[in-house]
Write a protein that holds these residues in place. Sequence first.
Motif, PDB file in Angstrom:
ATOM      1  N   GLU A 151      -5.198   6.792  13.098  1.00 40.95           N
ATOM      2  CA  GLU A 151      -6.424   5.681  13.636  1.00 40.95           C
ATOM      3  C   GLU A 151      -7.213   6.148  15.037  1.00 40.95           C
ATOM      4  O   GLU A 151      -7.926   5.636  15.217  1.00 40.95           O
ATOM      5  N   GLU A 152      -6.456   7.065  15.462  1.00 42.13           N
ATOM      6  CA  GLU A 152      -7.326   7.392  16.846  1.00 42.13           C
ATOM      7  C   GLU A 152      -8.194   8.024  16.630  1.00 42.13           C
ATOM      8  O   GLU A 152      -9.428   8.076  17.507  1.00 42.13           O
ATOM      9  N   GLU A 153      -8.563   8.744  15.496  1.00 45.06           N
ATOM     10  CA  GLU A 153     -10.019   9.723  15.131  1.00 45.06           C
ATOM     11  C   GLU A 153     -10.900   8.476  14.470  1.00 45.06           C
ATOM     12  O   GLU A 153     -12.065   9.031  14.356  1.00 45.06           O
ATOM     13  N   GLY A 154     -10.780   7.355  14.409  1.00 41.29           N
ATOM     14  CA  GLY A 154     -11.581   6.327  13.794  1.00 41.29           C
ATOM     15  C   GLY A 154     -11.832   5.802  12.563  1.00 41.29           C
ATOM     16  O   GLY A 154     -12.419   5.378  11.910  1.00 41.29           O
ATOM     17  N   VAL A 155     -10.681   6.670  11.957  1.00 42.54           N
ATOM     18  CA  VAL A 155     -10.499   6.534  10.436  1.00 42.54           C
ATOM     19  C   VAL A 155      -9.565   5.378  10.136  1.00 42.54           C
ATOM     20  O   VAL A 155      -8.498   5.355  10.696  1.00 42.54           O
ATOM     21  N   LYS A 156      -9.894   4.542   9.299  1.00 44.56           N
ATOM     22  CA  LYS A 156      -8.825   3.450   8.953  1.00 44.56           C
ATOM     23  C   LYS A 156      -7.799   3.956   7.965  1.00 44.56           C
ATOM     24  O   LYS A 156      -8.256   4.343   6.831  1.00 44.56           O
ATOM     25  N   VAL A 157      -6.696   3.683   8.239  1.00 45.12           N
ATOM     26  CA  VAL A 157      -5.535   4.421   7.342  1.00 45.12           C
ATOM     27  C   VAL A 157      -5.011   3.026   6.535  1.00 45.12           C
ATOM     28  O   VAL A 157      -4.740   2.134   7.216  1.00 45.12           O
ATOM     29  N   LYS A 158      -4.964   3.235   5.572  1.00 45.84           N
ATOM     30  CA  LYS A 158      -4.397   2.104   4.517  1.00 45.84           C
ATOM     31  C   LYS A 158      -2.955   2.151   4.787  1.00 45.84           C
ATOM     32  O   LYS A 158      -2.066   3.267   4.237  1.00 45.84           O
ATOM     33  N   LYS A 159      -2.265   1.015   4.961  1.00 45.48           N
ATOM     34  CA  LYS A 159      -0.857   0.862   5.081  1.00 45.48           C
ATOM     35  C   LYS A 159      -0.472   0.270   3.647  1.00 45.48           C
ATOM     36  O   LYS A 159      -0.978  -0.887   3.167  1.00 45.48           O
ATOM     37  N   THR A 160       0.855   0.618   3.051  1.00 41.31           N
ATOM     38  CA  THR A 160       1.262   0.359   1.978  1.00 41.31           C
ATOM     39  C   THR A 160       2.382  -0.916   2.402  1.00 41.31           C
ATOM     40  O   THR A 160       3.142  -0.760   3.237  1.00 41.31           O
ATOM     41  N   ASP A 161       2.169  -1.867   1.661  1.00 37.94           N
ATOM     42  CA  ASP A 161       3.088  -3.200   1.796  1.00 37.94           C
ATOM     43  C   ASP A 161       4.405  -2.873   0.824  1.00 37.94           C
ATOM     44  O   ASP A 161       4.187  -3.068  -0.276  1.00 37.94           O
ATOM     45  N   LYS A 162       5.506  -2.972   1.375  1.00 36.76           N
ATOM     46  CA  LYS A 162       6.509  -2.518   0.735  1.00 36.76           C
ATOM     47  C   LYS A 162       7.281  -3.981   0.037  1.00 36.76           C
ATOM     48  O   LYS A 162       8.384  -3.997  -0.500  1.00 36.76           O
ATOM     49  N   SER A 163       6.942  -5.059   0.632  1.00 34.41           N
ATOM     50  CA  SER A 163       7.491  -6.166   0.256  1.00 34.41           C
ATOM     51  C   SER A 163       7.205  -6.752  -1.287  1.00 34.41           C
ATOM     52  O   SER A 163       8.210  -7.351  -1.760  1.00 34.41           O
ATOM     53  N   ASN A 164       6.190  -6.086  -1.792  1.00 32.56           N
ATOM     54  CA  ASN A 164       5.950  -6.475  -3.192  1.00 32.56           C
ATOM     55  C   ASN A 164       6.583  -5.842  -4.107  1.00 32.56           C
ATOM     56  O   ASN A 164       6.664  -6.011  -5.453  1.00 32.56           O
TER      57      ASN A 164
END
Length: 192
Positions: free
Chosen positions: A135-148
């Motif tokens: 994320e520091e390079e300006g790229v949005k990183v998709k986080k996976t949600d493990k609760s589902n």
Amino acid sequence: MEITAKAKHIHMSARKVRLVVDVVRGNKVDQALAQLQFINKLATKPVAKLINSAIANAEHNFNLDRTNLFVKTIRVDEGVTMKRWMPKAHGRATPIRKRSSHIIVTLAEIKDSGSLKAREQKIEAPIKLGTKPTEEEGVKVKKTDKSNVPTETADEKGAKVNDPRYTGRSGHAKVEGGSKGFVGKMFQRKSG
């Protein structure tokens, strides 16, 4: 300076394309394109597209003037012929030949401009794909949600699962119905 462009595997017989090509050979490119607009043949589309492609190559790659170009040579060769069959009466069949053609056009300058070299292209350094973007390079990183993600319930936890696969002889699936005794052996001697 000559510029060549090719169109291969046109689904049209060479004989039909040659009728169109013979009209534009030796003309200036603008004249050739204007003539193709008024010819009532299906082959005019691929021929016009090819001439436009050759013009684009000349303008982009060699910085040549469009008005200084003419169709020096244009050739139509036979391509691959696909063979199909048409059913006919009394069990007979007749062949259908689906022909194709290759068109090769060469444009040349009317007055020689003296340019012989193609324009040099700047090639960028390749990007390494091995590193993960942060994320520091300006790229949005998709986080996976493990609760589902479904989890085991209390009843399923530690329970033994009976998998009916691979329980038969030699690791094969067991045949439903079981063996029929002597009668089954008489009629299925080879299988068991």
